[in-house]
Design an enzyme around this catalytic site. Structure first.
Site, mmCIF file in Angstrom:
data_model
loop_
_atom_site.group_PDB
_atom_site.id
_atom_site.type_symbol
_atom_site.label_atom_id
_atom_site.label_comp_id
_atom_site.label_asym_id
_atom_site.label_seq_id
_atom_site.Cartn_x
_atom_site.Cartn_y
_atom_site.Cartn_z
ATOM 1 N N VAL A 706 0.841 -1.182 0.000
ATOM 2 C CA VAL A 706 0.000 0.000 0.000
ATOM 3 C C VAL A 706 0.882 1.241 0.000
ATOM 4 O O VAL A 706 1.888 1.295 0.704
ATOM 5 C CB VAL A 706 -0.919 0.036 1.237
ATOM 6 C CG1 VAL A 706 -1.798 1.284 1.212
ATOM 7 C CG2 VAL A 706 -1.772 -1.212 1.314
ATOM 8 N N LYS A 720 -3.154 0.101 -3.795
ATOM 9 C CA LYS A 720 -2.893 -1.259 -3.310
ATOM 10 C C LYS A 720 -2.455 -2.119 -4.484
ATOM 11 O O LYS A 720 -3.068 -2.079 -5.558
ATOM 12 C CB LYS A 720 -4.143 -1.860 -2.658
ATOM 13 C CG LYS A 720 -4.562 -1.171 -1.373
ATOM 14 C CD LYS A 720 -5.834 -1.757 -0.806
ATOM 15 C CE LYS A 720 -5.621 -3.148 -0.234
ATOM 16 N NZ LYS A 720 -4.924 -3.116 1.061
ATOM 17 N N ASP A 811 -12.423 -8.721 6.132
ATOM 18 C CA ASP A 811 -11.377 -8.347 7.090
ATOM 19 C C ASP A 811 -11.862 -7.178 7.949
ATOM 20 O O ASP A 811 -11.138 -6.210 8.164
ATOM 21 C CB ASP A 811 -10.090 -7.976 6.350
ATOM 22 C CG ASP A 811 -8.907 -7.810 7.306
ATOM 23 O OD1 ASP A 811 -8.931 -8.396 8.394
ATOM 24 O OD2 ASP A 811 -7.965 -7.074 6.948
#
Length: 942
Positions: A706, A720, A811
């Site tokens: 990132v 990303k 996530d």
């Protein structure tokens, strides 16, 4: 006469007498010493004062103090009741040596902490000891056998740890033992099966493990036993069937496996049996029908199979039958409908078939029926409302047919959910006769005859959905928008015609969905009254006229879909001033003029504006180009020829480029895909923004997964990096495109991606305001916490229910929840984990598990926010405690412990309930994010 000869002796005698009469009162002194060592922030012991004068009567001065009970002569203290006085600190012990005759000691519902002083165990005459609802910790001290006359020991809701005290089994007169709601661990001592007089045993909500000792079956005097909400191993001991006096048995939420022992049928006095939320298997023993006293039976949330036993028709006292969330099948026995006391029947989420018993509701005052998510057929039982008390009727996702005539006089109904069936005929609900109805969902059926004309009489209605009834027809009743509490009105794909009625009063309205109908006329300017409106979808109708400025000026509006209509005029500039607008779609109308230049409108993408021939401006063609091409009729043919020639030239050039590309077999060719919100840069523009390399072929890999980059217009983006094999590129690009098209105010935007055959750089909005992990420990008021929680819920709900196919976050944690400039939460990294797995060849069927995990993590995020970061990954912890213990902790964390904070406590409880549902151990037991969001609706803190 000798006395007068010794006057000094007379004086000495008098002095001694005074000392005796005015001697210090040991009880009062001890209590004053006790008071001096504890914390009394609310001055509830202010009447505990030293005497101003002597006590010639010899009575105990403390007998007049609050909480102190003395004998009839006021010479001995026999009881001390300091409950609910908001006292705190460590409980002192030395003072208790004075109270040798004490019979009752109650210090419950305070905030005492530390260990229990062992001096209490020397009070040999004590019969009742209540230390419940405090914060005592550590191991339960030894020496409790000194309380040889103890009858009641209540230590509910503390923070004790270590093993359960075995010594308690030696207390010969003990009748009540309550050690629930702490952190006791290890197994239940087998010695607990040898209490001689015990009547009440409560060990629920600890960290108790191991097997339930079969010796508990020896407790012939126990009438009430709660040992659930622990983590046992193995089965339910059949020996529990020997507890002949038992009336209440609760072993819910305890990880038990195996089948239900038929020996439990020997508990002929049992009134309540709760075994829900375990892993029980097998059939329900028909022998349970021998427990004629049974009133409440809850076996839900297990893996029980087979049918409902026909013999249950013998349970004439049964009020609650809950078998939901199992794997049961077969039909519902007709005998269930004959039970005279039945008021609640939960059998949803099973595999039941056939029709419901015809007489269901005829012989009892049925209040709550939920048979959803099965395979039932047939019609609604004709006597379903005969008892006059049915307030919740939940039958969605079955195969029911027939009409709703059994509900025509069901005035007690509050909630009606019949969606996803095959009901037909007119909707016979006389809404003026449903004074309390708040929720009606009849969507995805085959109703006809239109929306009931008296809908405006349902004054408490909040949610109304009849979408996807293709033959419903009719019009929107004139006074529909006047309902004071109505928040959601959905009637899409219903063949509705006529005009939109005026929006006379719509102060609570949040969602209006009327797409795919045959409505005509204009959008009334009175829509300006709908100040809370967030979503309006009028797509695919025949509406005309100008888009009203009043609609564009609504402050909360986030989604507006007016596509596929006959709207004309220009796009109101007020849309561009909106801070909440996420989607505006006016495609395929007759709109003309320039698209307003505000960024929010130009970021919608071409698809939001196409199909309007006279509309121009970014992201469509420029208005100047439009004028030059189409401005003069005299040169139209020439321009057409030129355009065709240019098109042929471009096509030939493209073919030549393609041939050259194939011959070079250039596997490193970079391409750029932009989504809404990113100008259409070339791949070269983007790549050079975060690399000093002049050539794309020489571009080095990013130093980290990132990084930040500044694009040519000055926009800062988060980049990303992701890599793939060429054979996985297609499936990866398809999913990234789906991610990029996901637009919601609580999602961070994926603006575009730059890719070749081996890797991609994904470009996201850069939000420099930090994430939840960095800010969760900062004190926040309740309204801010509510806003954060509901924002996260809305984002997840959109991913799970409004994206097709659903997108899992994958996530979710406090680090992937970031904040925009208005401190609105946005979900970052959604779908990224799944994208990685997709590239690795993972099956798309696993998405369901990820959705369940999102919901679980959302529950944990709620707990983290409520506790200001103290409780992370707290799902298992709160599930192991009784709910009132969890609530007490949450009230304390959010400064809602005062009696004056009842409304705040109600809201905290509402949010905690959602967290507890979301963190259930069995995935299928968790609510959907749509249901979780509904449960959070109405929070005043928002």
């Amino acid at each position: 006469m000798e006395i007068f000869q010794w006057p000094h002796l007379n004086l000495l005698f008098s002095s001694m007498l005074i000392v005796v009469v005015f001697a210090a009162d040991p009880y009062s002194d001890a209590l004053l010493s006790f008071k001096s060592e504890i914390i009394d922030p609310f001055h509830n012991l202010d009447d505990w004062l030293e005497p101003n004068s002597g006590n010639p009567s010899g009575n105990v001065h403390a007998c007049s103090w609050s909480g102190v009970k003395c004998d009839n002569n006021s010479t001995i203290v026999i009881g001390l009741n300091l409950s609910t006085k908001k006292l705190a600190g460590k409980l002192p012990g030395k003072q208790f040596s004075v109270f040798t005759e004490l019979v009752e000691l109650n210090i419950s519902q305070n905030s005492f902490s530390g260990e229990i002083p062992v001096e209490i165990f020397n009070l040999t005459n004590l019969r009742s000891l209540d230390i419940s609802r405090n914060n005592f910790s550590g191991h339960f001290q030894g020496g409790v056998t000194g309380l040889q006359n103890l009858v009641v020991l209540d230590a509910f809701s503390n923070s004790f740890s270590g093993p359960l005290p075995v010594e308690l089994s030696k207390l010969e007169f003990l009748k009540v033992l309550n050690l629930a709601g702490s952190y006791f661990s290890g197994p239940i001592p087998s010695a607990y099966g040898f209490f001689k007089r015990l009547e009440f045993l409560h060990l629920a909500g600890n960290f108790i493990s191991g097997n339930i000792p079969p010796e508990l079956g020896n407790l012939q005097t126990v009438t009430h036993m709660e040992i659930g909400y622990n983590s046992y191993e193995g089965n339910i001991p059949w020996q529990l069937g020997n507890m002949s006096e038992l009336q209440y048995l609760d072993i819910a939420g305890s990880n038990l496996s195996g089948s239900i022992p038929k020996q439990l049928s020997n508990l002929t006095k049992l009134q309540s049996l709760f075994l829900f939320r375990n892993q029980l298997t097998g059939l329900i023993p028909w022998e349970l029908s021998r427990i004629l006293a049974l009133t409440n039976l809850d076996l839900s949330d297990n893996f029980i199979s087979g049918p409902i036993p026909e013999s249950f028709a013998e349970l004439k006292n049964l009020r609650l039958l809950s078998l939901m969330y199992n794997e049961m099948n077969g039909t519902v026995p007709d005998g269930i409908a004959e039970l005279p006391s039945l008021d609640t029947l939960f059998i949803w989420n099973n595999f039941f078939t056939g029709s419901l018993p015809r007489n269901l509701g005829k012989n009892s005052k049925l209040r709550w029926l939920d048979v959803s998510i099965n395979s039932f057929i047939g019609s609604i039982p004709p006597h379903i409302c005969a008892g006059g008390e049915l307030f919740k009727l939940i039958m969605f996702s079955n195969k029911f047919t027939g009409n709703l005539s059994p509900l025509s006089n069901c005035s007690s109904l509050v909630r009606i959910r019949l969606e996803d069936n095959s009901f037909s005929g007119e909707i016979p609900l006389t809404l003026s006769h449903l004074p309390d109805v708040s929720y009606i969902d009849l969507s995805r059926n085959k109703f006809t005859g239109g929306i009931p004309s008296d809908i405006s009489q349902a004054s408490k209605l909040q949610y109304f959905n009849v979408s996807n009834n293709p033959e419903l027809g009719g019009v929107i009743p004139e006074e529909t928008w006047s309902l004071p509490l109505l928040q959601n009105f959905s009637a899409s794909s219903c063949n509705i015609s006529g005009n939109l009625p005026p929006f006379k009063s719509c102060k609570s309205m949040l969602v209006v969905e009327l797409q795919k109908n045959n409505m005509s006329g204009v959008v009334p300017k009175s829509v300006s009254h709908c100040r809370a409106l967030e979503i309006i979808n009028l797509a695919s109708n025949q509406l005309n006229g100008h888009i009203p400025d009043e609609l564009a000026s609504l402050p909360a509006l986030s989604v507006v879909d007016l596509s596929h209509n006959n709207f004309s005029g220009s796009i109101p500039a007020e849309f561009g001033k909106s801070t909440n607008l996420l989607l505006l779609n006016v495609s395929y109308n007759d709109i003309s003029g320039a698209i307003p230049s505000e960024k929010v409108l130009q970021s919608m993408g071409r698809s939001a504006y196409v199909g309007n021939r006279e509309l121009c401006g970014a992201p469509l063609r420029s208005c100047s180009a439009s004028m030059s091409i189409f401005g003069s009729k005299g040169t139209g043919k020439l321009r057409l020829v030129l355009l065709l020639s240019a098109g042929v030239t471009i096509l030939i050039a493209a073919l030549l480029f393609w041939l050259v590309y194939l011959r070079k077999e250039n596997k490193g060719q970079w391409k750029m895909e932009s989504f809404i919100g990113l100008p259409e840069f070339t791949a070269n523009d983007v790549l050079r923004s975060f690399s000093s390399a002049d050539s794309m072929e020489e571009l080095p890999p990013l130093s980290a997964a990132v990084c930040k980059a500044v694009l040519p217009t000055g926009i800062t983006v988060l980049v990303k990096k992701i890599e793939w094999e060429p054979k996985r590129m297609k499936v990866a690009i398809e999913f990234i495109t789906q991610m990029g098209n996901a637009r919601h105010r609580n999602l961070i935007r994926l603006l575009g991606f730059c890719y070749n055959n081996h890797m991609a750089y994904m470009l996201y909005d850069y939000l420099p305001n930090g994430n939840l992990a960095e800010k969760v420990t900062m004190p926040r008021d309740w309204s801010t916490k509510c806003r954060i929680i509901t924002g996260i819920a809305r984002g997840l709900c959109f991913l799970h229910h409004d994206c097709n196919p659903a997108i899992s976050h994958g996530d979710l944690n406090s680090s992937t929840i970031v904040f925009d400039d208005n401190f609105e939460p946005r979900l970052a990294d959604f779908g990224f984990k799944y994208l990685i797995e997709l590239i690795k060849g993972r099956s798309s069927e696993a998405i369901k598990d990820e959705l369940y995990m999102d919901i679980y993590r959302f529950g944990e995020i709620i707990l983290e926010i409520l506790t200001n970061g103290r409780l992370t990954n707290g799902g298992e912890i709160v599930q192991s405690k009784p709910q009132d213990v969890v609530l007490r902790e949450m009230y304390s964390e959010n400064e809602a412990t005062d009696d004056s904070a009842n409304s705040l406590q109600d809201e905290i409880k509402q949010v905690v309930d959602v967290a507890l549902l979301c963190t259930r151990s069995r995935p299928a037991d968790r609510p959907s994010m749509k249901d979780a969001l509904k449960l959070l609706s109405g929070l005043k803190g928002q």
